[in-house]
Design an enzyme around this catalytic site. Structure first.
Site, PDB file in Angstrom:
ATOM      1  N   GLY A  13     -15.172   3.605   7.125  1.00 50.77           N
ATOM      2  CA  GLY A  13     -15.013   3.786   5.887  1.00 50.77           C
ATOM      3  C   GLY A  13     -14.704   5.065   5.370  1.00 50.77           C
ATOM      4  O   GLY A  13     -14.041   6.250   4.432  1.00 50.77           O
ATOM      5  N   ASN A  15     -11.267   5.595   4.571  1.00 55.40           N
ATOM      6  CA  ASN A  15     -10.865   5.735   3.528  1.00 55.40           C
ATOM      7  C   ASN A  15     -11.430   5.629   2.240  1.00 55.40           C
ATOM      8  O   ASN A  15     -10.713   5.782   0.927  1.00 55.40           O
ATOM      9  CB  ASN A  15      -9.457   3.912   3.445  1.00 55.40           C
ATOM     10  CG  ASN A  15      -8.163   4.661   4.063  1.00 55.40           C
ATOM     11  OD1 ASN A  15      -7.309   4.957   3.701  1.00 55.40           O
ATOM     12  ND2 ASN A  15      -8.291   3.958   5.377  1.00 55.40           N
ATOM     13  N   ARG A  66     -16.015 -20.206   5.293  1.00 54.75           N
ATOM     14  CA  ARG A  66     -15.876 -19.253   4.853  1.00 54.75           C
ATOM     15  C   ARG A  66     -15.712 -18.944   2.938  1.00 54.75           C
ATOM     16  O   ARG A  66     -15.931 -18.219   2.358  1.00 54.75           O
ATOM     17  CB  ARG A  66     -14.070 -19.079   5.164  1.00 54.75           C
ATOM     18  CG  ARG A  66     -13.838 -17.359   5.109  1.00 54.75           C
ATOM     19  CD  ARG A  66     -11.753 -17.751   5.753  1.00 54.75           C
ATOM     20  NE  ARG A  66     -12.010 -17.473   6.990  1.00 54.75           N
ATOM     21  CZ  ARG A  66     -12.435 -16.784   7.551  1.00 54.75           C
ATOM     22  NH1 ARG A  66     -12.897 -15.700   7.507  1.00 54.75           N
ATOM     23  NH2 ARG A  66     -12.809 -16.685   9.224  1.00 54.75           N
ATOM     24  N   MET A  91     -12.849  -6.658   7.457  1.00 57.53           N
ATOM     25  CA  MET A  91     -11.856  -6.872   8.886  1.00 57.53           C
ATOM     26  C   MET A  91     -12.596  -8.593   8.767  1.00 57.53           C
ATOM     27  O   MET A  91     -13.231  -8.940   9.288  1.00 57.53           O
ATOM     28  CB  MET A  91     -12.953  -6.589  10.369  1.00 57.53           C
ATOM     29  CG  MET A  91     -12.539  -5.103  10.589  1.00 57.53           C
ATOM     30  SD  MET A  91     -11.313  -4.991  10.638  1.00 57.53           S
ATOM     31  CE  MET A  91     -10.491  -5.253  12.302  1.00 57.53           C
ATOM     32  N   ARG A  92     -12.856  -9.017   7.051  1.00 55.01           N
ATOM     33  CA  ARG A  92     -12.782 -10.268   7.584  1.00 55.01           C
ATOM     34  C   ARG A  92     -11.047 -10.739   6.899  1.00 55.01           C
ATOM     35  O   ARG A  92      -9.906 -10.021   5.997  1.00 55.01           O
ATOM     36  CB  ARG A  92     -13.460 -10.674   6.643  1.00 55.01           C
ATOM     37  CG  ARG A  92     -14.652 -10.526   7.285  1.00 55.01           C
ATOM     38  CD  ARG A  92     -15.733 -11.735   6.753  1.00 55.01           C
ATOM     39  NE  ARG A  92     -15.815 -12.895   6.060  1.00 55.01           N
ATOM     40  CZ  ARG A  92     -16.121 -13.850   6.742  1.00 55.01           C
ATOM     41  NH1 ARG A  92     -16.811 -13.289   8.081  1.00 55.01           N
ATOM     42  NH2 ARG A  92     -16.165 -14.980   6.228  1.00 55.01           N
ATOM     43  N   HIS A 110      -2.598  -0.225   5.468  1.00 53.83           N
ATOM     44  CA  HIS A 110      -2.544  -1.446   6.478  1.00 53.83           C
ATOM     45  C   HIS A 110      -1.668   0.245   7.290  1.00 53.83           C
ATOM     46  O   HIS A 110      -0.773   0.389   6.903  1.00 53.83           O
ATOM     47  CB  HIS A 110      -1.845  -2.593   6.579  1.00 53.83           C
ATOM     48  CG  HIS A 110      -0.850  -3.193   8.090  1.00 53.83           C
ATOM     49  ND1 HIS A 110      -1.938  -3.762   8.927  1.00 53.83           N
ATOM     50  CD2 HIS A 110      -0.019  -3.074   8.609  1.00 53.83           C
ATOM     51  CE1 HIS A 110      -2.253  -4.266  10.031  1.00 53.83           C
ATOM     52  NE2 HIS A 110      -0.952  -4.008  10.022  1.00 53.83           N
ATOM     53  N   ASP A 146      -1.527  -9.221   5.698  1.00 55.21           N
ATOM     54  CA  ASP A 146      -0.843  -8.601   5.162  1.00 55.21           C
ATOM     55  C   ASP A 146       0.699  -8.838   5.359  1.00 55.21           C
ATOM     56  O   ASP A 146       1.586  -7.962   5.289  1.00 55.21           O
ATOM     57  CB  ASP A 146      -0.571  -7.786   7.295  1.00 55.21           C
ATOM     58  CG  ASP A 146      -1.708  -7.342   7.533  1.00 55.21           C
ATOM     59  OD1 ASP A 146      -2.749  -7.199   6.506  1.00 55.21           O
ATOM     60  OD2 ASP A 146      -2.528  -7.418   9.075  1.00 55.21           O
ATOM     61  N   GLN A 174      -2.232  10.241   6.480  1.00 57.27           N
ATOM     62  CA  GLN A 174      -1.072   9.642   5.505  1.00 57.27           C
ATOM     63  C   GLN A 174      -2.389   8.236   4.847  1.00 57.27           C
ATOM     64  O   GLN A 174      -2.045   8.958   3.431  1.00 57.27           O
ATOM     65  CB  GLN A 174       0.052   8.895   5.790  1.00 57.27           C
ATOM     66  CG  GLN A 174       0.589  10.544   6.944  1.00 57.27           C
ATOM     67  CD  GLN A 174       1.324  11.044   5.336  1.00 57.27           C
ATOM     68  OE1 GLN A 174       1.212  11.820   4.596  1.00 57.27           O
ATOM     69  NE2 GLN A 174       0.837  13.023   6.439  1.00 57.27           N
ATOM     70  N   GLU A 175      -2.543   8.031   5.447  1.00 64.84           N
ATOM     71  CA  GLU A 175      -3.337   6.734   4.230  1.00 64.84           C
ATOM     72  C   GLU A 175      -4.128   7.277   3.643  1.00 64.84           C
ATOM     73  O   GLU A 175      -4.387   7.202   2.699  1.00 64.84           O
ATOM     74  CB  GLU A 175      -4.557   5.782   5.315  1.00 64.84           C
ATOM     75  CG  GLU A 175      -3.617   4.929   6.885  1.00 64.84           C
ATOM     76  CD  GLU A 175      -4.884   4.656   7.673  1.00 64.84           C
ATOM     77  OE1 GLU A 175      -5.372   3.618   6.446  1.00 64.84           O
ATOM     78  OE2 GLU A 175      -4.032   4.386   8.700  1.00 64.84           O
TER      79      GLU A 175
HETATM   80  C1  GRF Z   1      -7.560   1.720   8.428  1.00 64.50           C
HETATM   81  O1  GRF Z   1      -6.837   2.391   9.831  1.00 64.50           O
HETATM   82  C2  GRF Z   1      -6.573   1.014   7.713  1.00 64.50           C
HETATM   83  O2  GRF Z   1      -5.163   1.089   7.717  1.00 64.50           O
HETATM   84  C3  GRF Z   1      -7.017  -0.119   8.387  1.00 64.50           C
HETATM   85  O3  GRF Z   1      -8.515   0.056   9.020  1.00 64.50           O
HETATM   86  C4  GRF Z   1      -8.727   1.140   8.886  1.00 64.50           C
HETATM   87  C5  GRF Z   1      -9.574   1.203   8.612  1.00 64.50           C
HETATM   88  O4  GRF Z   1     -10.342   2.905   8.859  1.00 64.50           O
HETATM   89  N1  GRF Z   1      -7.454  -1.194   7.326  1.00 64.50           N
HETATM   90  P1  GRF Z   1     -11.694   3.288   7.736  1.00 64.50           P
HETATM   91  O5  GRF Z   1     -12.766   2.332   7.592  1.00 64.50           O
HETATM   92  O6  GRF Z   1     -11.309   3.341   6.301  1.00 64.50           O
HETATM   93  O7  GRF Z   1     -11.563   4.610   8.442  1.00 64.50           O
END
Ligand code: GRF
Length: 208
Positions: A13, A15, A66, A91-92, A110, A146, A174-175
């Site tokens: 988490g 992000n 699903r 992750m789904r 991503h 993606d 950077q994210e």
């Molecule tokens: C990140 O690298 C994002 O780009 C990818 O999954 C990861 C999630 O990281 N989709 P976090 O849970 O936000 O730390």
């Protein structure tokens, strides 16, 4: 545009934290209506609770398909008035049921410069391939993995002495800048989709 976000996570988490921080600092005019995880152990849930945000853990067990699971997700997001869904390490795979419930209103982040290196462990894929520049992408989610229209990207150089881990760490920094920025762009409503191009200032989706 409806500024209530629903953030979907499965793990760390970080992000999510970047989005929370941007809102708290006044850099992003939005609110998070709910954080949903498919895994109870996701540490991101704790980050949300600390910020006083409602959390929900929705495991996939107990759902026949699903699509049934996705219908439950959609119901939970709609019940909280969510207008923009932000996938942040969720992750789904999403079925069309989910994607069609929020047309052009689901974002994903991503850790590569798409369309290079879609799928799992993108940072490792890029490092192992030997590219000299990688980065991060925020895109709208469509039916394919993606693959939706790209909202924003940031480039990260790959150093000769990088490992997949050191590269991942620099991409992650950077994210954390990119995701709030991309959410701001989308919430401005001042954009349109032409073909598969996300174009700023070229129209308006305000009111959706
Ligand atoms: C990140 O690298 C994002 O780009 C990818 O999954 C990861 C999630 O990281 N989709 P976090 O849970 O936000 O730390």
């Amino acid at each position: 545009m409806n500024r209530t976000l629903g953030v979907l996570i499965s793990g760390r988490g970080s992000n999510l934290q970047a989005i929370i921080d941007a809102i708290v600092q006044g850099a992003l005019d939005a609110c998070i209506g709910v954080v949903i995880s498919n895994r109870p152990e996701a540490t991101g849930l704790e980050r949300a609770r600390r910020a006083g945000i409602e959390t929900l853990c929705l495991g996939h067990r107990g759902y026949a398909s699903r699509e049934d699971y996705d219908r439950a997700l959609v119901g939970a997001l709609r019940a909280r008035g969510v207008g923009l869904v932000c996938l942040a390490g969720f992750m789904r795979l999403l079925s069309p049921v989910f994607v069609e419930a929020f047309p052009n209103a689901i974002l994903n982040i991503h850790p590569s410069l798409l369309p290079a290196f879609p799928g799992l462990e993108a940072q490792h894929q890029a490092w192992a391939h030997g590219v000299k520049i990688s980065g991060a992408t925020v895109h709208l989610v469509d039916r394919d993995l993606d693959a939706g229209p790209i909202v924003a990207q940031r480039a990260v150089p790959v150093m000769d002495d990088d490992t997949a881990d050191t590269l991942s760490a620099r991409i992650l920094e950077q994210e954390h800048l990119l995701y709030p920025e991309a959410i701001r762009l989308v919430l401005s409503g001042d954009w349109s989709i032409e073909g598969r191009r996300f174009r700023l200032g070229a129209g308006s989706v305000a009111g959706t």
